[in-house]
Design an enzyme around this catalytic site. Structure first.
Site, mmCIF file in Angstrom:
data_model
loop_
_atom_site.group_PDB
_atom_site.id
_atom_site.type_symbol
_atom_site.label_atom_id
_atom_site.label_comp_id
_atom_site.label_asym_id
_atom_site.label_seq_id
_atom_site.Cartn_x
_atom_site.Cartn_y
_atom_site.Cartn_z
ATOM 1 N N CYS A 1 0.870 -1.176 0.000
ATOM 2 C CA CYS A 1 0.000 0.000 0.000
ATOM 3 C C CYS A 1 0.906 1.225 0.000
ATOM 4 C CB CYS A 1 -0.904 -0.009 1.215
ATOM 5 S SG CYS A 1 -1.970 1.452 1.318
ATOM 6 N N GLY A 2 0.926 1.922 -1.118
ATOM 7 C CA GLY A 2 1.872 3.030 -1.286
ATOM 8 C C GLY A 2 1.513 4.233 -0.427
ATOM 9 N N ASN A 3 0.249 4.649 -0.448
ATOM 10 C CA ASN A 3 -0.154 5.791 0.380
ATOM 11 C C ASN A 3 0.032 5.444 1.853
ATOM 12 O OD1 ASN A 3 -0.999 7.587 -1.698
ATOM 13 N ND2 ASN A 3 -2.878 6.413 -1.933
ATOM 14 N N THR B 1 0.222 2.694 -5.025
ATOM 15 C CA THR B 1 0.783 1.692 -5.945
ATOM 16 C C THR B 1 0.131 1.821 -7.315
ATOM 17 O OG1 THR B 1 -0.842 0.090 -5.072
ATOM 18 C CG2 THR B 1 1.432 -0.013 -4.196
ATOM 19 N N GLY B 2 -1.141 2.256 -7.326
ATOM 20 C CA GLY B 2 -1.832 2.474 -8.606
ATOM 21 C C GLY B 2 -1.221 3.603 -9.391
ATOM 22 N N ASN C 1 1.725 -5.557 -5.516
ATOM 23 C CA ASN C 1 0.312 -5.923 -5.660
ATOM 24 C C ASN C 1 -0.069 -5.739 -7.126
ATOM 25 O OD1 ASN C 1 0.453 -3.117 -5.619
ATOM 26 N ND2 ASN C 1 -1.429 -2.853 -4.443
ATOM 27 N N CYS D 1 -4.601 6.011 -4.942
ATOM 28 C CA CYS D 1 -3.971 4.697 -4.761
ATOM 29 C C CYS D 1 -2.493 4.872 -5.094
ATOM 30 C CB CYS D 1 -4.622 3.666 -5.685
ATOM 31 S SG CYS D 1 -3.867 2.023 -5.614
ATOM 32 N N GLU E 1 -9.954 0.075 -6.540
ATOM 33 C CA GLU E 1 -9.008 -0.800 -5.845
ATOM 34 C C GLU E 1 -9.599 -2.188 -5.572
ATOM 35 O OE1 GLU E 1 -6.810 0.271 -2.432
ATOM 36 O OE2 GLU E 1 -6.502 2.359 -3.023
ATOM 37 N N ARG E 2 -8.720 -3.172 -5.632
ATOM 38 C CA ARG E 2 -9.109 -4.533 -5.223
ATOM 39 C C ARG E 2 -9.592 -4.482 -3.782
ATOM 40 N NH1 ARG E 2 -4.494 -9.166 -4.958
ATOM 41 N NH2 ARG E 2 -3.575 -7.557 -3.658
ATOM 42 N N HIS F 1 -1.836 -4.772 -10.748
ATOM 43 C CA HIS F 1 -2.488 -3.599 -11.353
ATOM 44 C C HIS F 1 -2.781 -3.836 -12.821
ATOM 45 C CE1 HIS F 1 -2.119 -0.806 -7.931
ATOM 46 N NE2 HIS F 1 -1.090 -1.552 -7.622
ATOM 47 N N ASN G 1 -6.181 -4.419 -9.019
ATOM 48 C CA ASN G 1 -6.530 -2.997 -8.880
ATOM 49 C C ASN G 1 -6.660 -2.414 -10.280
ATOM 50 O OD1 ASN G 1 -6.089 -2.543 -5.811
ATOM 51 N ND2 ASN G 1 -4.244 -3.634 -6.469
HETATM 52 N N1 LIG Z 1 -6.350 -2.424 -2.515
HETATM 53 C C1 LIG Z 1 -4.934 -2.729 -2.740
HETATM 54 C C2 LIG Z 1 -4.101 -2.439 -1.463
HETATM 55 C C3 LIG Z 1 -4.021 -0.946 -1.138
HETATM 56 C C4 LIG Z 1 -3.316 -0.167 -2.216
HETATM 57 C C5 LIG Z 1 -3.487 1.352 -2.165
HETATM 58 N N2 LIG Z 1 -4.296 1.891 -1.114
HETATM 59 C C6 LIG Z 1 -2.132 2.069 -2.269
HETATM 60 O O1 LIG Z 1 -2.008 3.209 -1.787
HETATM 61 O O2 LIG Z 1 -1.209 1.493 -2.907
HETATM 62 C C7 LIG Z 1 -4.773 -4.216 -3.115
HETATM 63 O O3 LIG Z 1 -5.643 -5.005 -2.736
HETATM 64 O O4 LIG Z 1 -3.764 -4.537 -3.765
#
Ligand SMILES: N[C@H](CCC[C@H](N)C(=O)O)C(=O)O
Length: 290
Positions: free
Chosen positions: A76-78, A230-231, A168, A228, A219-220, A170, A201
Protein backbone atom coordinates in the site's frame (compact mmCIF):
# COMPACT_ATOMS: atom_id res chain seq x y z
CA UNK A 1 -10.52 -5.95 23.48
CA UNK A 2 -9.76 -2.20 23.92
CA UNK A 3 -7.64 -1.11 20.97
CA UNK A 4 -5.84 2.22 20.53
CA UNK A 5 -5.53 3.33 16.92
CA UNK A 6 -4.47 6.32 14.83
CA UNK A 7 -6.52 7.44 11.86
CA UNK A 8 -4.35 8.73 8.98
CA UNK A 9 -4.70 9.66 5.33
CA UNK A 10 -2.42 10.02 2.35
CA UNK A 11 -4.03 11.94 -0.56
CA UNK A 12 -7.43 10.94 0.81
CA UNK A 13 -6.68 7.20 0.94
CA UNK A 14 -7.43 6.57 4.59
CA UNK A 15 -6.07 4.17 7.16
CA UNK A 16 -6.40 2.86 10.66
CA UNK A 17 -2.84 2.43 11.95
CA UNK A 18 -2.07 0.03 14.81
CA UNK A 19 1.12 -0.26 16.87
CA UNK A 20 2.11 -3.90 17.33
CA UNK A 21 5.78 -3.21 18.14
CA UNK A 22 5.46 -4.20 21.81
CA UNK A 23 3.08 -7.12 21.46
CA UNK A 24 1.79 -9.02 18.45
CA UNK A 25 -1.74 -8.17 17.32
CA UNK A 26 -3.78 -11.10 16.08
CA UNK A 27 -6.99 -9.57 14.77
CA UNK A 28 -9.54 -11.76 13.04
CA UNK A 29 -10.85 -10.83 9.58
CA UNK A 30 -14.12 -9.87 11.28
CA UNK A 31 -12.29 -7.51 13.68
CA UNK A 32 -10.32 -6.01 10.77
CA UNK A 33 -13.55 -5.51 8.82
CA UNK A 34 -15.05 -3.80 11.89
CA UNK A 35 -12.12 -1.36 11.97
CA UNK A 36 -12.61 -0.66 8.28
CA UNK A 37 -16.38 -0.29 8.48
CA UNK A 38 -17.48 3.34 8.04
CA UNK A 39 -20.76 2.78 9.92
CA UNK A 40 -20.12 0.14 12.55
CA UNK A 41 -16.44 0.81 13.17
CA UNK A 42 -13.80 3.47 12.56
CA UNK A 43 -13.80 3.45 8.74
CA UNK A 44 -10.74 3.09 6.50
CA UNK A 45 -9.69 1.81 3.09
CA UNK A 46 -6.92 -0.22 4.69
CA UNK A 47 -5.66 -1.19 8.16
CA UNK A 48 -1.89 -0.84 8.63
CA UNK A 49 -0.03 -2.73 11.35
CA UNK A 50 3.43 -1.64 12.53
CA UNK A 51 5.60 -4.51 13.78
CA UNK A 52 9.24 -4.91 14.68
CA UNK A 53 11.36 -6.12 11.75
CA UNK A 54 12.13 -9.81 11.41
CA UNK A 55 15.53 -9.38 9.76
CA UNK A 56 18.71 -7.32 10.31
CA UNK A 57 19.18 -3.97 8.59
CA UNK A 58 15.43 -3.39 8.49
CA UNK A 59 13.62 -1.12 10.95
CA UNK A 60 10.01 -2.34 10.89
CA UNK A 61 7.63 -4.85 9.38
CA UNK A 62 4.67 -3.31 7.55
CA UNK A 63 1.45 -5.33 7.25
CA UNK A 64 -1.55 -4.19 5.25
CA UNK A 65 -5.15 -5.41 5.36
CA UNK A 66 -7.96 -4.25 3.07
CA UNK A 67 -10.68 -2.76 5.26
CA UNK A 68 -13.66 -4.17 3.37
CA UNK A 69 -12.55 -7.80 3.45
CA UNK A 70 -9.98 -8.01 6.24
CA UNK A 71 -7.70 -9.78 3.76
CA UNK A 72 -3.96 -9.19 4.01
CA UNK A 73 -2.39 -7.67 0.89
CA UNK A 74 1.15 -7.17 -0.35
CA UNK A 75 1.53 -3.41 -0.57
CA UNK A 76 0.00 0.00 0.00
CA UNK A 77 1.87 3.03 -1.29
CA UNK A 78 -0.15 5.79 0.38
CA UNK A 79 -0.02 3.74 3.55
CA UNK A 80 3.78 3.56 3.34
CA UNK A 81 3.98 7.36 3.54
CA UNK A 82 1.69 7.37 6.57
CA UNK A 83 3.76 4.56 8.10
CA UNK A 84 6.93 6.65 8.42
CA UNK A 85 4.96 9.67 9.68
CA UNK A 86 3.39 7.41 12.30
CA UNK A 87 6.61 5.83 13.60
CA UNK A 88 8.16 9.30 13.84
CA UNK A 89 5.21 10.92 15.63
CA UNK A 90 5.01 8.05 18.10
CA UNK A 91 8.74 8.12 18.81
CA UNK A 92 9.25 4.59 17.48
CA UNK A 93 12.11 5.88 15.34
CA UNK A 94 14.14 9.07 15.14
CA UNK A 95 15.43 8.24 11.65
CA UNK A 96 14.21 10.38 8.78
CA UNK A 97 14.54 7.33 6.53
CA UNK A 98 13.31 3.92 7.63
CA UNK A 99 13.48 0.60 5.86
CA UNK A 100 10.41 -1.58 6.11
CA UNK A 101 9.69 -5.10 4.99
CA UNK A 102 6.33 -6.22 3.64
CA UNK A 103 5.23 -9.74 2.74
CA UNK A 104 7.09 -9.54 -0.57
CA UNK A 105 8.99 -6.26 -0.67
CA UNK A 106 11.57 -4.03 0.99
CA UNK A 107 10.83 -0.29 0.95
CA UNK A 108 12.68 2.84 2.05
CA UNK A 109 10.44 5.60 3.43
CA UNK A 110 11.84 9.13 3.90
CA UNK A 111 10.40 12.17 5.66
CA UNK A 112 11.26 15.24 3.56
CA UNK A 113 11.96 18.77 4.82
CA UNK A 114 9.03 20.05 2.76
CA UNK A 115 6.61 17.97 4.86
CA UNK A 116 5.96 15.36 2.18
CA UNK A 117 7.19 11.77 2.24
CA UNK A 118 9.22 9.96 -0.43
CA UNK A 119 9.09 6.21 -0.85
CA UNK A 120 11.40 3.94 -2.81
CA UNK A 121 8.63 1.64 -4.03
CA UNK A 122 11.13 -0.87 -5.38
CA UNK A 123 11.07 -2.21 -8.91
CA UNK A 124 7.96 -2.93 -11.01
CA UNK A 125 7.51 -6.55 -12.03
CA UNK A 126 6.12 -7.35 -15.50
CA UNK A 127 6.08 -11.14 -15.39
CA UNK A 128 2.41 -12.16 -15.55
CA UNK A 129 2.90 -14.77 -12.87
CA UNK A 130 3.66 -11.98 -10.38
CA UNK A 131 0.10 -10.63 -10.51
CA UNK A 132 -1.05 -13.31 -11.55
CA UNK A 133 -2.52 -12.55 -14.99
CA UNK A 134 -3.62 -15.33 -17.38
CA UNK A 135 -3.00 -14.19 -20.97
CA UNK A 136 -3.67 -17.57 -22.64
CA UNK A 137 -5.47 -17.09 -25.97
CA UNK A 138 -5.14 -13.30 -25.89
CA UNK A 139 -3.28 -11.44 -28.66
CA UNK A 140 -1.38 -8.48 -27.15
CA UNK A 141 -1.61 -5.03 -28.70
CA UNK A 142 2.03 -3.88 -28.64
CA UNK A 143 2.92 -0.20 -28.18
CA UNK A 144 6.26 1.44 -27.48
CA UNK A 145 7.95 -1.83 -26.63
CA UNK A 146 5.26 -2.75 -24.09
CA UNK A 147 1.88 -4.34 -24.63
CA UNK A 148 -1.77 -3.93 -23.77
CA UNK A 149 -4.13 -6.85 -23.42
CA UNK A 150 -7.73 -6.74 -24.74
CA UNK A 151 -9.90 -7.67 -21.74
CA UNK A 152 -13.43 -8.76 -22.69
CA UNK A 153 -15.96 -7.35 -20.21
CA UNK A 154 -19.77 -7.54 -20.22
CA UNK A 155 -22.01 -6.30 -23.08
CA UNK A 156 -19.28 -6.76 -25.67
CA UNK A 157 -17.06 -4.11 -24.07
CA UNK A 158 -13.32 -4.73 -24.58
CA UNK A 159 -10.81 -2.69 -22.56
CA UNK A 160 -7.07 -2.63 -23.39
CA UNK A 161 -5.11 -2.96 -20.14
CA UNK A 162 -1.42 -2.79 -19.35
CA UNK A 163 -0.62 -5.20 -16.51
CA UNK A 164 2.17 -5.09 -13.92
CA UNK A 165 2.89 -5.67 -10.26
CA UNK A 166 4.13 -3.16 -7.71
CA UNK A 167 4.09 -5.98 -5.21
CA UNK A 168 0.31 -5.92 -5.66
CA UNK A 169 -1.43 -6.45 -9.01
CA UNK A 170 -2.49 -3.60 -11.35
CA UNK A 171 -4.35 -3.33 -14.66
CA UNK A 172 -4.18 0.15 -16.25
CA UNK A 173 -6.38 1.42 -19.08
CA UNK A 174 -6.22 4.81 -20.81
CA UNK A 175 -9.29 7.06 -20.98
CA UNK A 176 -9.87 10.45 -22.64
CA UNK A 177 -11.58 12.07 -19.65
CA UNK A 178 -11.05 10.49 -16.24
CA UNK A 179 -13.88 12.52 -14.67
CA UNK A 180 -16.39 10.86 -17.04
CA UNK A 181 -14.79 7.42 -17.14
CA UNK A 182 -17.24 4.58 -16.26
CA UNK A 183 -15.18 3.57 -13.21
CA UNK A 184 -18.19 2.29 -11.25
CA UNK A 185 -19.27 0.08 -14.17
CA UNK A 186 -15.95 -1.17 -15.51
CA UNK A 187 -13.89 -1.13 -12.29
CA UNK A 188 -15.63 -4.10 -10.64
CA UNK A 189 -15.57 -6.09 -13.90
CA UNK A 190 -11.83 -5.59 -14.32
CA UNK A 191 -11.15 -6.16 -10.59
CA UNK A 192 -12.90 -9.53 -10.60
CA UNK A 193 -12.01 -10.61 -14.16
CA UNK A 194 -11.24 -14.32 -14.44
CA UNK A 195 -7.86 -13.54 -16.03
CA UNK A 196 -6.77 -12.17 -12.62
CA UNK A 197 -7.10 -15.17 -10.29
CA UNK A 198 -6.21 -13.04 -7.24
CA UNK A 199 -8.18 -10.09 -8.64
CA UNK A 200 -6.58 -6.76 -9.50
CA UNK A 201 -6.53 -3.00 -8.88
CA UNK A 202 -8.03 -1.25 -11.94
CA UNK A 203 -6.49 2.10 -12.95
CA UNK A 204 -8.13 4.63 -15.29
CA UNK A 205 -5.48 6.96 -16.71
CA UNK A 206 -5.95 10.28 -18.51
CA UNK A 207 -2.76 11.70 -20.04
CA UNK A 208 -2.77 15.52 -19.75
CA UNK A 209 0.77 15.86 -21.13
CA UNK A 210 4.05 13.90 -20.90
CA UNK A 211 4.58 15.12 -17.33
CA UNK A 212 1.06 15.15 -15.92
CA UNK A 213 -1.78 12.65 -15.68
CA UNK A 214 -5.12 12.28 -13.93
CA UNK A 215 -5.89 8.92 -12.35
CA UNK A 216 -8.80 7.10 -10.74
CA UNK A 217 -8.35 3.62 -9.28
CA UNK A 218 -10.99 1.04 -8.50
CA UNK A 219 -9.01 -0.80 -5.85
CA UNK A 220 -9.11 -4.53 -5.22
CA UNK A 221 -11.26 -5.14 -2.16
CA UNK A 222 -11.92 -1.46 -1.59
CA UNK A 223 -13.75 -0.01 -4.57
CA UNK A 224 -12.79 3.42 -5.86
CA UNK A 225 -10.52 5.21 -3.39
CA UNK A 226 -9.59 8.90 -3.52
CA UNK A 227 -6.03 7.86 -4.34
CA UNK A 228 -3.97 4.70 -4.76
CA UNK A 229 -0.19 4.98 -4.33
CA UNK A 230 0.78 1.69 -5.94
CA UNK A 231 -1.83 2.47 -8.61
CA UNK A 232 -0.16 5.80 -9.36
CA UNK A 233 3.20 4.04 -9.67
CA UNK A 234 1.73 1.34 -11.92
CA UNK A 235 -0.05 3.88 -14.15
CA UNK A 236 3.09 5.99 -14.63
CA UNK A 237 5.30 2.95 -15.29
CA UNK A 238 2.80 1.68 -17.87
CA UNK A 239 2.53 5.15 -19.44
CA UNK A 240 6.31 5.47 -19.71
CA UNK A 241 6.71 2.01 -21.24
CA UNK A 242 3.87 2.67 -23.69
CA UNK A 243 5.63 5.88 -24.80
CA UNK A 244 3.10 8.37 -23.43
CA UNK A 245 5.04 9.81 -20.49
CA UNK A 246 8.47 11.11 -19.45
CA UNK A 247 10.41 9.96 -16.39
CA UNK A 248 8.87 12.42 -13.89
CA UNK A 249 5.09 12.63 -13.70
CA UNK A 250 2.64 14.54 -11.51
CA UNK A 251 -0.37 12.36 -10.81
CA UNK A 252 -3.61 14.19 -10.03
CA UNK A 253 -5.90 11.98 -7.95
CA UNK A 254 -9.27 12.93 -6.44
CA UNK A 255 -7.58 13.14 -3.05
CA UNK A 256 -4.41 15.02 -3.91
CA UNK A 257 -1.21 15.17 -5.94
CA UNK A 258 1.44 12.45 -6.09
CA UNK A 259 4.85 12.77 -7.81
CA UNK A 260 6.19 9.62 -9.45
CA UNK A 261 9.71 9.19 -10.82
CA UNK A 262 10.84 6.18 -12.81
CA UNK A 263 14.01 5.97 -14.92
CA UNK A 264 12.88 2.85 -16.79
CA UNK A 265 15.66 0.39 -17.52
CA UNK A 266 18.37 0.18 -14.85
CA UNK A 267 21.87 0.62 -16.41
CA UNK A 268 23.01 -2.18 -14.09
CA UNK A 269 20.36 -4.44 -15.60
CA UNK A 270 16.67 -5.01 -15.03
CA UNK A 271 14.36 -2.14 -14.14
CA UNK A 272 14.96 0.91 -11.98
CA UNK A 273 13.00 1.38 -8.76
CA UNK A 274 9.94 3.65 -8.74
CA UNK A 275 9.97 6.69 -6.45
CA UNK A 276 6.75 8.17 -5.10
CA UNK A 277 6.43 11.46 -3.20
CA UNK A 278 3.29 12.79 -1.58
CA UNK A 279 1.43 13.82 1.58
CA UNK A 280 0.81 11.83 4.76
CA UNK A 281 -1.29 13.25 7.62
CA UNK A 282 -2.53 12.14 11.02
CA UNK A 283 -6.26 12.82 11.42
CA UNK A 284 -6.99 11.68 14.99
CA UNK A 285 -6.18 9.12 17.69
CA UNK A 286 -8.84 6.98 19.22
CA UNK A 287 -9.84 3.84 21.07
CA UNK A 288 -12.32 1.20 20.08
CA UNK A 289 -13.66 -1.92 21.77
CA UNK A 290 -13.64 -4.93 19.44
N1 LIG B 1 -6.35 -2.42 -2.51
C1 LIG B 1 -4.93 -2.73 -2.74
C2 LIG B 1 -4.10 -2.44 -1.46
C3 LIG B 1 -4.02 -0.95 -1.14
C4 LIG B 1 -3.32 -0.17 -2.22
C5 LIG B 1 -3.49 1.35 -2.16
N2 LIG B 1 -4.30 1.89 -1.11
C6 LIG B 1 -2.13 2.07 -2.27
O1 LIG B 1 -2.01 3.21 -1.79
O2 LIG B 1 -1.21 1.49 -2.91
C7 LIG B 1 -4.77 -4.22 -3.12
O3 LIG B 1 -5.64 -5.00 -2.74
O4 LIG B 1 -3.76 -4.54 -3.76
Amino acid sequence: MRLRFTKMQGAGNDFVVLDATDAPLALSPAQLRRLGDRRFGVGADQILVVERATRPGVDFRYRIFNGASGDEVEHCGNGARCFVRYVHERGLSDKRSVRVETVNNLLTLTLRDDGRVSVDMNRPVFEHAALPFVADGLAPRPLGGFERWPLALGDGVVVDVAVLSMGNPHAVCRVDDVARAPVAELGPQIEAHERFPRRVNAGFLEVVDRGRVKLRVYERDAGETLACGTGACAAVVAGIRLGWLDARVEVETRGGLLAIDWAGADPAGGWAPVWMTGPAETVFDGEITL
